[in-house]
Write an enzyme that holds these catalytic residues in place. Structure first.
Site, short mmCIF file in Angstrom:
data_model
loop_
_atom_site.label_atom_id
_atom_site.label_comp_id
_atom_site.label_asym_id
_atom_site.label_seq_id
_atom_site.Cartn_x
_atom_site.Cartn_y
_atom_site.Cartn_z
N ASP A 1 0.87 -1.19 0.00
CA ASP A 1 0.00 0.00 0.00
C ASP A 1 0.91 1.23 0.00
O ASP A 1 1.86 1.30 0.78
CB ASP A 1 -0.91 0.01 1.24
CG ASP A 1 -2.12 0.92 1.05
OD1 ASP A 1 -3.26 0.44 1.22
OD2 ASP A 1 -1.92 2.11 0.73
N ASP B 1 -9.23 -0.16 -4.09
CA ASP B 1 -10.51 0.54 -4.14
C ASP B 1 -10.71 1.27 -5.47
O ASP B 1 -11.45 2.22 -5.54
CB ASP B 1 -10.63 1.53 -2.98
CG ASP B 1 -9.57 2.62 -3.05
OD1 ASP B 1 -8.72 2.56 -3.96
OD2 ASP B 1 -9.61 3.54 -2.21
N CYS C 1 -12.87 -14.00 -15.73
CA CYS C 1 -11.98 -13.14 -14.96
C CYS C 1 -12.72 -11.84 -14.60
O CYS C 1 -13.87 -11.64 -15.01
CB CYS C 1 -10.70 -12.86 -15.74
SG CYS C 1 -10.87 -11.66 -17.07
N CYS D 1 -15.00 4.73 -1.11
CA CYS D 1 -15.74 5.09 0.09
C CYS D 1 -15.52 6.54 0.51
O CYS D 1 -16.30 7.08 1.28
CB CYS D 1 -15.41 4.13 1.22
SG CYS D 1 -13.67 3.87 1.43
N CYS E 1 -13.47 -11.73 -24.16
CA CYS E 1 -12.68 -11.02 -23.15
C CYS E 1 -11.21 -10.90 -23.60
O CYS E 1 -10.59 -11.91 -23.92
CB CYS E 1 -12.75 -11.76 -21.82
SG CYS E 1 -11.72 -10.99 -20.56
ZN LIG Z 1 -12.12 -12.43 -18.79
#
Ligand SMILES: [Zn+2]
Length: 251
Positions: free
Chosen positions: A60, A128, A171, A187, A244
């Protein structure tokens, strides 16, 4: 063989027939990468450290702010201003000195993201934002990893698990194609009930323990949504998108 110290510490989960000594050893040999040490990563890191996951990497780039403390329960008031990854590593080591934990104090991207994912057995997406989620999904697919992804806003949480060891979809991109990306919601803009994000992070830890010990069902073709106001779960099938660009072989 577990040491006496390990046996005493992990006795309550070693007692579970699905885990046993073999599962405990698998946990101790496992490396889990937790990307994002916020409301999801906080409980996930604590539970995985407590369970004896031998190597945790916590990534992070942010510092602990006062507004985080309402839900990011791994931090203490006096961690404000410190690196989240470093503070989280200090906490998990204090919880369980038998494990190794390493902090990555920059936001993981590109080559460093690929390298850390390549070294992990299981990856937890606790970020996030959509850009990070897509990058993590792609790198996990390319490296054939298991990815446990969760999200939470307001009173709602989402949970998805992917097993890319077979190089097959679905996925994350199948569910949220780039073209349909809305303005990012997190948030800071919408609000979040602390226990809801804690529940979702705890589910990520549960899925990781199951993945490592090969217990139960990872529910990889399902998208689950939790509503904290009604306590209702909704479950949807998650089909692979044959077009995809991440997981389809035809593309
Ligand atoms: Zn996919």
């Amino acid at each position: 063989m577990l040491t006496d110290e390990s046996f005493l510490r992990y006795q309550r989960q070693v007692q579970l027939p699905e885990i046993g000594e073999q599962g405990q050893q698998a946990l101790q040999q496992a490396r889990v990468l937790i990307i994002g040490a916020g409301g999801l990563g906080a409980p996930a890191a604590l539970y995985l450290a407590a369970a004896g996951v031998g190597s945790l990497v916590i990534a992070d780039g942010d510092k602990v702010e006062r507004s985080n403390l309402q839900r990011q329960i791994i931090y203490r008031d006096d961690n404000q201003g410190e690196s989240k990854a470093q503070a989280a590593v200090t906490q998990v080591k204090a919880l369980n000195p038998l494990i190794r934990a390493r902090a990555v104090t920059a936001r993981l991207a590109k080559l460093q993201l690929a390298m850390e994912i390549s070294l992990a057995d299981v990856v937890l997406d606790c970020t996030d934002n959509f850009a990070s989620r897509h990058a993590i999904n792609q790198a996990c697919f390319e490296h054939g990893k298991r990815l446990i992804s969760a999200a939470a806003i307001r009173w709602q949480g989402q949970l998805m698990s992917f097993d890319f060891r077979t190089r097959q979809g679905p996925c994350y991109h199948c569910l949220f194609p780039n073209g349909e990306m809305k303005a990012p919601q997190n948030c800071s803009e919408t609000g979040i009930a602390g226990p809801v994000v804690g529940i979702m992070g705890t589910f990520q830890a549960l899925q990781a323990v199951k993945a490592i010990t090969d217990s139960g069902d990872l529910c990889v073709r399902q998208f689950r949504q939790f509503d904290g106001l009604s306590l209702q779960w909704q479950q949807f099938a998650l089909p692979a998108n044959p077009q995809c660009p991440v997981c389809s072989k035809e593309s």
